[in-house]
Design a protein around this motif. Structure first.
Motif, PDB file in Angstrom:
ATOM      1  N   HIS A   1       0.326   6.156   1.970  1.00 51.26           N
ATOM      2  CA  HIS A   1       1.355   6.007   2.997  1.00 51.26           C
ATOM      3  C   HIS A   1       0.709   5.850   4.376  1.00 51.26           C
ATOM      4  N   ALA A   2      -0.324   6.631   4.646  1.00 50.99           N
ATOM      5  CA  ALA A   2      -1.013   6.547   5.940  1.00 50.99           C
ATOM      6  C   ALA A   2      -1.712   5.192   6.098  1.00 50.99           C
ATOM      7  N   VAL A   3      -2.361   4.722   5.046  1.00 51.40           N
ATOM      8  CA  VAL A   3      -3.032   3.413   5.109  1.00 51.40           C
ATOM      9  C   VAL A   3      -1.993   2.303   5.267  1.00 51.40           C
ATOM     10  N   GLY A   4      -0.868   2.417   4.576  1.00 55.48           N
ATOM     11  CA  GLY A   4       0.195   1.424   4.700  1.00 55.48           C
ATOM     12  C   GLY A   4       0.760   1.377   6.112  1.00 55.48           C
ATOM     13  N   LYS A   5       0.998   2.546   6.714  1.00 50.79           N
ATOM     14  CA  LYS A   5       1.488   2.587   8.090  1.00 50.79           C
ATOM     15  C   LYS A   5       0.477   1.965   9.043  1.00 50.79           C
ATOM     16  N   LEU A   6      -0.793   2.217   8.784  1.00 50.23           N
ATOM     17  CA  LEU A   6      -1.843   1.645   9.618  1.00 50.23           C
ATOM     18  C   LEU A   6      -1.824   0.116   9.544  1.00 50.23           C
ATOM     19  N   LEU A   7      -1.672  -0.418   8.338  1.00 50.03           N
ATOM     20  CA  LEU A   7      -1.641  -1.875   8.168  1.00 50.03           C
ATOM     21  C   LEU A   7      -0.362  -2.493   8.754  1.00 50.03           C
ATOM     22  N   ILE A   8       0.748  -1.801   8.620  1.00 50.69           N
ATOM     23  CA  ILE A   8       1.993  -2.308   9.198  1.00 50.69           C
ATOM     24  C   ILE A   8       1.892  -2.329  10.727  1.00 50.69           C
TER      25      ILE A   8
ATOM     26  N   CYS B   1       0.836  -1.213   0.000  1.00 53.27           N
ATOM     27  CA  CYS B   1       0.000   0.000   0.000  1.00 53.27           C
ATOM     28  C   CYS B   1       0.864   1.254   0.000  1.00 53.27           C
ATOM     29  N   MET B   2       1.921   1.232   0.782  1.00 51.48           N
ATOM     30  CA  MET B   2       2.788   2.405   0.872  1.00 51.48           C
ATOM     31  C   MET B   2       3.473   2.707  -0.457  1.00 51.48           C
ATOM     32  N   ARG B   3       3.755   1.688  -1.252  1.00 51.37           N
ATOM     33  CA  ARG B   3       4.468   1.862  -2.516  1.00 51.37           C
ATOM     34  C   ARG B   3       3.542   2.045  -3.715  1.00 51.37           C
ATOM     35  N   SER B   4       2.259   1.875  -3.515  1.00 50.35           N
ATOM     36  CA  SER B   4       1.311   1.928  -4.621  1.00 50.35           C
ATOM     37  C   SER B   4       1.169   3.339  -5.169  1.00 50.35           C
TER      38      SER B   4
ATOM     39  N   VAL C   1      -9.475  11.422  -2.749  1.00 50.06           N
ATOM     40  CA  VAL C   1      -8.585  12.101  -1.800  1.00 50.06           C
ATOM     41  C   VAL C   1      -7.757  13.165  -2.497  1.00 50.06           C
ATOM     42  N   ARG C   2      -7.260  14.111  -1.694  1.00 50.41           N
ATOM     43  CA  ARG C   2      -6.443  15.207  -2.230  1.00 50.41           C
ATOM     44  C   ARG C   2      -5.061  14.717  -2.642  1.00 50.41           C
ATOM     45  N   ASP C   3      -4.404  13.963  -1.787  1.00 50.34           N
ATOM     46  CA  ASP C   3      -3.021  13.528  -2.005  1.00 50.34           C
ATOM     47  C   ASP C   3      -2.972  12.009  -1.920  1.00 50.34           C
ATOM     48  N   ILE C   4      -2.934  11.358  -3.080  1.00 49.23           N
ATOM     49  CA  ILE C   4      -2.996   9.895  -3.129  1.00 49.23           C
ATOM     50  C   ILE C   4      -1.788   9.263  -2.438  1.00 49.23           C
ATOM     51  N   MET C   5      -0.607   9.804  -2.686  1.00 52.02           N
ATOM     52  CA  MET C   5       0.594   9.205  -2.100  1.00 52.02           C
ATOM     53  C   MET C   5       0.580   9.292  -0.571  1.00 52.02           C
TER      54      MET C   5
END
Length: 103
Positions: free
Chosen positions: A47-54, A21-24, A39-43
């Motif tokens: 990154h926030a969703v990836g951190k949440l999953l990690i 997710c973080m790299r997508s 969303v305004r800023d996809i990256m």
């Protein structure tokens, strides 16, 4: 012991999903069968969703430690802990969605 190994494999899959997710480059979704919000800023959102999953994966792995003693009542820590963890992650995701959603 086998239960703990399977538990760690599941945590590993969640970790891989978080890194993915973080790299997508494309916007990722969080809930199944639900379109991700605009969303305004996809990256930054990814990154926030990836951190949440990690973070979820790490806590999930730690909550599996009581499974090393399967005949103990400590296994209830894993069960109740994961239920609470899921609730917390949903609340945190809703905050992430609110932060990045286009209004």
């Amino acid at each position: 012991m086998l239960g703990f190994i399977i538990w760690l494999l599941c945590a590993g899959l969640l970790l891989i999903l978080g890194v993915s997710c973080m790299r997508s480059k494309k916007q990722v979704g969080f809930f199944a069968n639900v379109k991700p919000p605009k969303v305004r800023d996809i990256m930054a959102y990814n990154h926030a969703v990836g951190k949440l999953l990690i973070g979820f994966a790490v806590m999930f792995a730690l909550l599996g430690i009581p499974l090393l003693w399967p005949d103990s009542a400590l296994v209830m820590i894993s069960v109740v802990g994961v239920m609470l963890e899921v609730i917390v992650v949903i609340i945190l995701y809703l905050r992430v969605e609110e932060k990045y959603k286009i209004k």
